[in-house]
Design a protein around this motif. Structure first.
Motif, PDB file in Angstrom:
ATOM      1  N   LEU A 228     -13.521  -5.982   3.739  1.00 52.32           N
ATOM      2  CA  LEU A 228     -12.357  -6.975   4.007  1.00 52.32           C
ATOM      3  C   LEU A 228     -11.416  -6.138   4.747  1.00 52.32           C
ATOM      4  N   LEU A 229     -10.885  -6.648   5.957  1.00 51.61           N
ATOM      5  CA  LEU A 229     -10.350  -6.214   7.044  1.00 51.61           C
ATOM      6  C   LEU A 229      -9.109  -6.940   7.316  1.00 51.61           C
ATOM      7  N   ALA A 230      -7.958  -6.840   6.833  1.00 52.08           N
ATOM      8  CA  ALA A 230      -6.782  -7.508   7.176  1.00 52.08           C
ATOM      9  C   ALA A 230      -5.949  -7.083   8.305  1.00 52.08           C
ATOM     10  N   ARG A 231      -6.047  -5.916   8.879  1.00 50.82           N
ATOM     11  CA  ARG A 231      -5.499  -5.231   9.927  1.00 50.82           C
ATOM     12  C   ARG A 231      -6.585  -5.162  11.072  1.00 50.82           C
ATOM     13  N   PRO A 232      -6.049  -5.388  12.338  1.00 54.95           N
ATOM     14  CA  PRO A 232      -6.934  -5.345  13.487  1.00 54.95           C
ATOM     15  C   PRO A 232      -7.507  -3.665  13.826  1.00 54.95           C
ATOM     16  N   GLU A 233      -7.039  -2.911  13.413  1.00 47.46           N
ATOM     17  CA  GLU A 233      -7.355  -1.624  14.024  1.00 47.46           C
ATOM     18  C   GLU A 233      -9.019  -1.298  13.929  1.00 47.46           C
TER      19      GLU A 233
END
Length: 169
Positions: free
Chosen positions: A78-83
């Motif tokens: 789960l990735l809710a930020r783009p980095e």
């Protein structure tokens, strides 16, 4: 050409299940589950943010080695930020691999219910945190034109898995 496949999506939508299946059905694919790597870091519960960043760095290093050996890598997270997504895409380009960003999605209500069913007893605070992550992921999708959204059908893992395969070509 090897592929770096990131499987994103809300909690409880089947990311880890699909990644395991993909690796089992595609010999020599490395399933780099960030949460499993994080679990190997001593004291991660006391320092979850720092441990999460370390786990992601380990995943990228492992992915680099495996891709350079000519094999696929799948990363369920789960990735809710783009980095991390940007780092993964950059890595794929640097080693001559294809980059695929798949996002398993269900409605907010269904995703929260599926997560709660998997976790068992959950606090209102934990539910609010997971709901906030869902909302952040939804907002992130607007800035990820290359992401391919795949409906996650509860209880229909074969259908969801086939949809992922279709997106990968």
């Amino acid at each position: 050409m090897p592929r770096l496949i990131v499987v994103n999506g809300p909690a409880g939508t089947g990311k880890s299940t699909l990644a395991r299946r993909f690796a089992e059905e595609h010999p020599l694919t490395l399933n780099l589950d960030v949460d499993r790597i994080r679990d190997l870091i001593g004291g991660w519960r006391e320092r979850p943010g720092e441990a999460g960043l370390l786990a992601r760095a380990v995943v990228l290093a492992g992915a680099r080695a495996h891709l350079l050996a000519g094999h696929d890598v799948i990363v369920p997270q789960l990735l809710a930020r783009p980095e991390f997504l940007e780092q993964a895409a950059e890595l794929a380009g640097a080693v001559g691999a294809e980059f695929h960003e798949i996002v398993l999605m269900d409605s907010r209500e269904n995703a929260l219910r599926r997560w709660a069913a998997r976790e068992g007893v959950v606090t209102a605070e934990a539910r609010a945190d997971v709901a906030a992550l869902y909302d952040r992921l939804l907002a992130l999708l607007g800035s990820r034109p290359g992401a391919r959204v795949v409906p996650s059908h509860e209880g229909q893992i074969d259908r969801t898995y086939q949809a992922v395969l279709d997106q990968l070509g």
